[in-house]
Enzyme design. Structure first.
Site, PDB file in Angstrom:
ATOM      1  N   HIS A   1     -13.340   3.543   8.250  1.00  0.00           N
ATOM      2  CA  HIS A   1     -12.881   1.943   8.066  1.00  0.00           C
ATOM      3  C   HIS A   1     -12.601   1.675   6.358  1.00  0.00           C
ATOM      4  O   HIS A   1     -13.229   0.860   6.133  1.00  0.00           O
ATOM      5  CB  HIS A   1     -12.421   1.239   9.450  1.00  0.00           C
ATOM      6  CG  HIS A   1     -11.297   0.218   9.098  1.00  0.00           C
ATOM      7  ND1 HIS A   1     -11.016  -0.818  10.320  1.00  0.00           N
ATOM      8  CD2 HIS A   1     -10.803  -0.089   7.988  1.00  0.00           C
ATOM      9  CE1 HIS A   1      -9.676  -1.509   9.929  1.00  0.00           C
ATOM     10  NE2 HIS A   1      -9.778  -1.108   8.969  1.00  0.00           N
TER      11      HIS A   1
ATOM     12  N   VAL B   1       0.702  -1.188   0.306  1.00  0.00           N
ATOM     13  CA  VAL B   1      -0.452  -0.097  -0.010  1.00  0.00           C
ATOM     14  C   VAL B   1       1.184   1.131  -0.157  1.00  0.00           C
ATOM     15  O   VAL B   1       0.429   1.775  -0.812  1.00  0.00           O
ATOM     16  CB  VAL B   1      -1.347  -0.096   0.975  1.00  0.00           C
ATOM     17  CG1 VAL B   1      -2.140   1.373   1.286  1.00  0.00           C
ATOM     18  CG2 VAL B   1      -2.239  -1.420   0.849  1.00  0.00           C
TER      19      VAL B   1
ATOM     20  N   ASP C   1      11.036   2.351   6.264  1.00  0.00           N
ATOM     21  CA  ASP C   1      10.896   1.041   5.741  1.00  0.00           C
ATOM     22  C   ASP C   1      12.315   0.069   6.253  1.00  0.00           C
ATOM     23  O   ASP C   1      12.714  -0.104   5.482  1.00  0.00           O
ATOM     24  CB  ASP C   1      10.114   0.338   4.946  1.00  0.00           C
ATOM     25  CG  ASP C   1       9.541  -1.038   5.347  1.00  0.00           C
ATOM     26  OD1 ASP C   1      10.266  -1.514   6.071  1.00  0.00           O
ATOM     27  OD2 ASP C   1       7.854  -1.061   5.382  1.00  0.00           O
TER      28      ASP C   1
ATOM     29  N   GLU D   1     -12.617  -0.202  17.862  1.00  0.00           N
ATOM     30  CA  GLU D   1     -13.612   0.755  16.171  1.00  0.00           C
ATOM     31  C   GLU D   1     -14.872  -0.065  16.415  1.00  0.00           C
ATOM     32  O   GLU D   1     -14.970  -1.355  17.403  1.00  0.00           O
ATOM     33  CB  GLU D   1     -12.958   0.070  15.064  1.00  0.00           C
ATOM     34  CG  GLU D   1     -11.395   0.859  15.222  1.00  0.00           C
ATOM     35  CD  GLU D   1     -11.097   0.110  13.408  1.00  0.00           C
ATOM     36  OE1 GLU D   1     -11.677  -0.662  12.941  1.00  0.00           O
ATOM     37  OE2 GLU D   1     -10.433   1.249  12.812  1.00  0.00           O
TER      38      GLU D   1
ATOM     39  N   ALA E   1      -3.447   2.568   7.872  1.00  0.00           N
ATOM     40  CA  ALA E   1      -3.261   1.496   8.257  1.00  0.00           C
ATOM     41  C   ALA E   1      -3.642   0.328   9.774  1.00  0.00           C
ATOM     42  O   ALA E   1      -4.773   0.146   9.561  1.00  0.00           O
ATOM     43  CB  ALA E   1      -1.356   1.439   8.453  1.00  0.00           C
ATOM     44  N   ARG E   2      -3.288   1.084  10.577  1.00  0.00           N
ATOM     45  CA  ARG E   2      -3.528   0.742  12.339  1.00  0.00           C
ATOM     46  C   ARG E   2      -4.164   2.364  12.914  1.00  0.00           C
ATOM     47  O   ARG E   2      -2.752   2.016  13.184  1.00  0.00           O
ATOM     48  CB  ARG E   2      -2.993  -0.193  12.803  1.00  0.00           C
ATOM     49  CG  ARG E   2      -3.439  -1.916  11.743  1.00  0.00           C
ATOM     50  CD  ARG E   2      -4.545  -2.477  12.107  1.00  0.00           C
ATOM     51  NE  ARG E   2      -4.536  -3.734  11.797  1.00  0.00           N
ATOM     52  CZ  ARG E   2      -5.514  -3.798  10.286  1.00  0.00           C
ATOM     53  NH1 ARG E   2      -5.661  -2.199   9.950  1.00  0.00           N
ATOM     54  NH2 ARG E   2      -6.256  -4.831   9.950  1.00  0.00           N
TER      55      ARG E   2
ATOM     56  N   GLY F   1     -11.037   1.980   4.323  1.00  0.00           N
ATOM     57  CA  GLY F   1      -9.657   1.686   2.842  1.00  0.00           C
ATOM     58  C   GLY F   1      -9.781   0.471   2.323  1.00  0.00           C
ATOM     59  O   GLY F   1      -9.723   1.262   0.992  1.00  0.00           O
TER      60      GLY F   1
END
Length: 636
Positions: free
Chosen positions: A372, A244, A263, A353, A323-324, A374
């Site tokens: 959420h 992503v 990363d 959530e 993402a999270r 995505g």
């Protein structure tokens, strides 16, 4: 009358099945895991009933059919069920797949062609635990928590958990591994949808689109209040440069943004290929105007964006998270927004959530939020459904899963190339452990891979796991699979070492040969011991078929199919014929023979492939042949 006749007939067949000799009825006959049921049906003239046989799915059942036919004919029993006896016996029950959250119809259709599908949504933790012992697979999205209690409640039946999406933080991977349950996800189908949503939030936040929309719908016209910022020339930091993250970077480049990324595992050449510079964590957050989060939620990343992190950011930075939610300390973000350290935030995910209705973060005027979304495009939903359905069905069929999360992660192309060597590896493990004499504890195993490839280009994780599986499963009361093989080995104190040896052969093939050594044990077949005193067997793949090529210091060449008899003998004429006649007289079919010897007329090993397991008397006769010094029967 019919009832008593039925009972008598049932007892008769049961007795036939139980007392049948093992030569006619091998381990596939009814046992506590193979259920035989008699259901009486109305009939005026005869004992009539339906026979239901549920075989263990891991074993074949044709011999049972023959016994049942004999018993039925002997009892002169008629069956009212029009279904042919063969079909009722040989058709294994379908696996059951529990789908606990909504899944695209295309995925459900695929699942239904293979299994019984139970779509039960909004299950409480107790309800899930109550149902799971009846299920072979479970498919979830992000809302279902698959905890250790779920795996315990499954009582060993649950074989696969499929996560319809990328993140697997709602699945207890350690527990899944311990219980031998494979966890697979769908990492590719929603990649584009998630990247597009990140860009949508980025642009919407920069131009205050949601706030301006709400203002107009409230009857206001506030052009001066919602002046935004341009994206051209701004620096975007992509935190997590996976599937992503890299797609977000591509799109941001198209908007004229300067893109950097952090990363620790991303290859620099892949980033450079799309014009992205990899930088340190601190450099990324301190220089970026916009920061987009694309990292998984792990213990290392939990609340990684906190008061300290926000204080290092460029004043007025804007953040996007698809993402999270757990990677952000939400209370710290509210403080950063209030202080102006963070100018705006666009959030699609949250620690809890749905978030509380009175959440200060959700209600903050400088925050735009979505629930959420995505992966929420029609195309992505169908794609994820199909991808996870294919992964779960494949795993239940015993196929290697390229998207396995808690098994050796092997790229699909490597997995395809290694497929025949996977079979070889497991069979070598099974052979090696059967050569260990009873009472010898196995503690140390060495695997030697001979290959023409550079050691760095030879991924042996999958092969190692299958060797471990082959060694442990025959001597373990637990079911061992690719997922928990290494864990089980560690629990049993089994040390696995590996060596890669370069050989001058064709690099077209990943492995030239595999050797398995077990040290510090006694062998029930002394000829399997090498000069160093270790049990040692070698194998190769020839024409796509695994072959045994070495036993101890002897060279052989036999296909690893069916079962195997190894004989050490004096090398003299007529041995093949004498042993072959003994097996033929007992109706044991020989599929192949191979003889390897140390020197002419001295010692030789005869490897004999047989389709059936010889009975004890037959094996005794083989051992009584004067020139046979030792022999062993091995099951594959």
């Amino acid at each position: 009358m019919a009832s008593s006749a039925t009972a008598a007939a049932a007892a008769f067949i049961s007795t036939k099945l139980i007392t049948q000799q093992s030569s006619d009825l091998p381990p596939s006959s009814p046992t506590p895991t193979n259920k035989l049921s008699f259901l009486p049906t109305p009939s005026n003239n005869s004992a009539s009933f339906k026979l239901l046989y549920a075989p263990n799915r891991n074993r074949s059942s044709p011999p049972v059919l023959n016994v049942l036919k004999t018993a039925v004919e002997s009892a002169s029993i008629s069956f009212s069920d029009p279904t042919p006896l063969r079909d009722s016996i040989l058709t294994p029950p379908k696996p059951t797949i529990l789908v606990s959250e909504k899944l695209g119809e295309a995925g459900l259709q695929l699942l239904r062609t293979f299994a019984n599908v139970d779509c039960s949504y909004n299950l409480s933790p107790d309800d899930l635990c109550a149902k799971i012992s009846l299920c072979d697979a479970l498919i979830v999205r992000s809302g279902t928590k698959v905890t250790r209690q779920v795996f315990q409640a499954a009582q060993g039946r649950l074989k696969v958990v499929g996560r319809a999406g990328v993140g697997i933080d709602n699945v207890d991977l350690q527990a899944a591994t311990e219980f031998g349950c494979l966890v697979v996800n769908a990492p590719t189908a929603n990649t584009i949808a998630a990247a597009e949503h990140a860009i949508a939030l980025l642009a919407s936040m920069a131009r205050n689109v949601p706030q301006a929309d709400a203002s107009m719908k409230a009857g206001k016209w506030q052009r001066n209040k919602y002046v935004g910022v341009s994206l051209v020339g701004k620096t975007l930091a992509v935190m997590g440069f996976g599937k992503v993250g890299s797609e977000v970077a591509r799109r941001a480049k198209g908007l004229g943004m300067n893109v950097i990324a952090h990363d620790p595992y991303a290859p620099a050449d892949r980033a450079r290929a799309i014009g992205v510079d990899l930088v340190s964590f601190d450099e990324a957050i301190s220089t970026a105007d916009f920061i987009s989060f694309h990292m998984p939620l792990t213990p290392a990343t939990s609340k990684i964006f906190n008061d300290e992190t926000f204080s290092k950011m460029k004043k007025g930075a804007r953040i996007i998270n698809v993402a999270r939610g757990g990677v952000i300390d939400e209370d710290a973000l509210v403080r950063a927004l209030d202080s102006g350290t963070v100018a705006q935030a666009a959030l699609d995910v949250f620690t809890e959530e749905p978030p509380p209705k009175d959440s200060k973060l959700v209600q903050h005027e400088n925050v735009i939020v979505t629930p959420h979304l995505g992966a929420s495009t029609k195309e992505a939903q169908e794609g994820v459904a199909v991808e996870i359905a294919e992964a779960v069905v494949g795993a239940l069929k015993g196929e290697l899963a390229a998207t396995a999360v808690n098994a050796p992660m092997v790229p699909a192309e490597v997995m395809s190339e290694l497929a025949p060597y996977v079979v070889l590896a497991e069979k070598l493990g099974r052979l090696a452990v059967q050569l260990v004499a009873g009472g010898s504890g196995i503690q140390s195993v060495k695997v030697v891979y001979r290959s023409a490839r550079d050691p760095d280009n030879l991924d042996t994780r999958l092969l190692r796991a299958m060797i471990v599986k082959g060694i442990i499963e025959p001597i373990s009361i637990s079911f061992v699979n690719l997922v928990n093989a290494d864990f089980t080995a560690k629990q049993k104190g089994l040390r696995i070492s590996e060596e890669r040896v370069f050989v001058d052969s064709s690099p077209e093939y990943p492995v030239d040969s595999i050797q398995v050594q077990i040290s510090n044990v006694q062998s029930k077949f002394a000829s399997a011991l090498s000069e160093t005193g270790n049990i040692s067997i070698d194998g190769k793949v020839k024409y796509g078929i695994p072959h045994l090529t070495g036993v101890g210091s002897f060279s052989v060449d036999v296909s690893l199919e069916g079962n195997l008899i190894l004989c050490r003998q004096v090398d003299q004429p007529g041995m093949i014929g004498r042993v072959g006649n003994i097996l033929g007289e007992s109706n044991v079919n020989v599929s192949f023979m191979s003889v390897g010897r140390t020197a002419k007329r001295i010692k030789a090993i005869m490897a004999i492939g047989v389709d059936e397991e010889p009975d004890k008397d037959t094996l005794k006769k083989v051992g009584e042949v004067p020139a046979v010094e030792e022999f062993v029967f091995l099951e594959l």
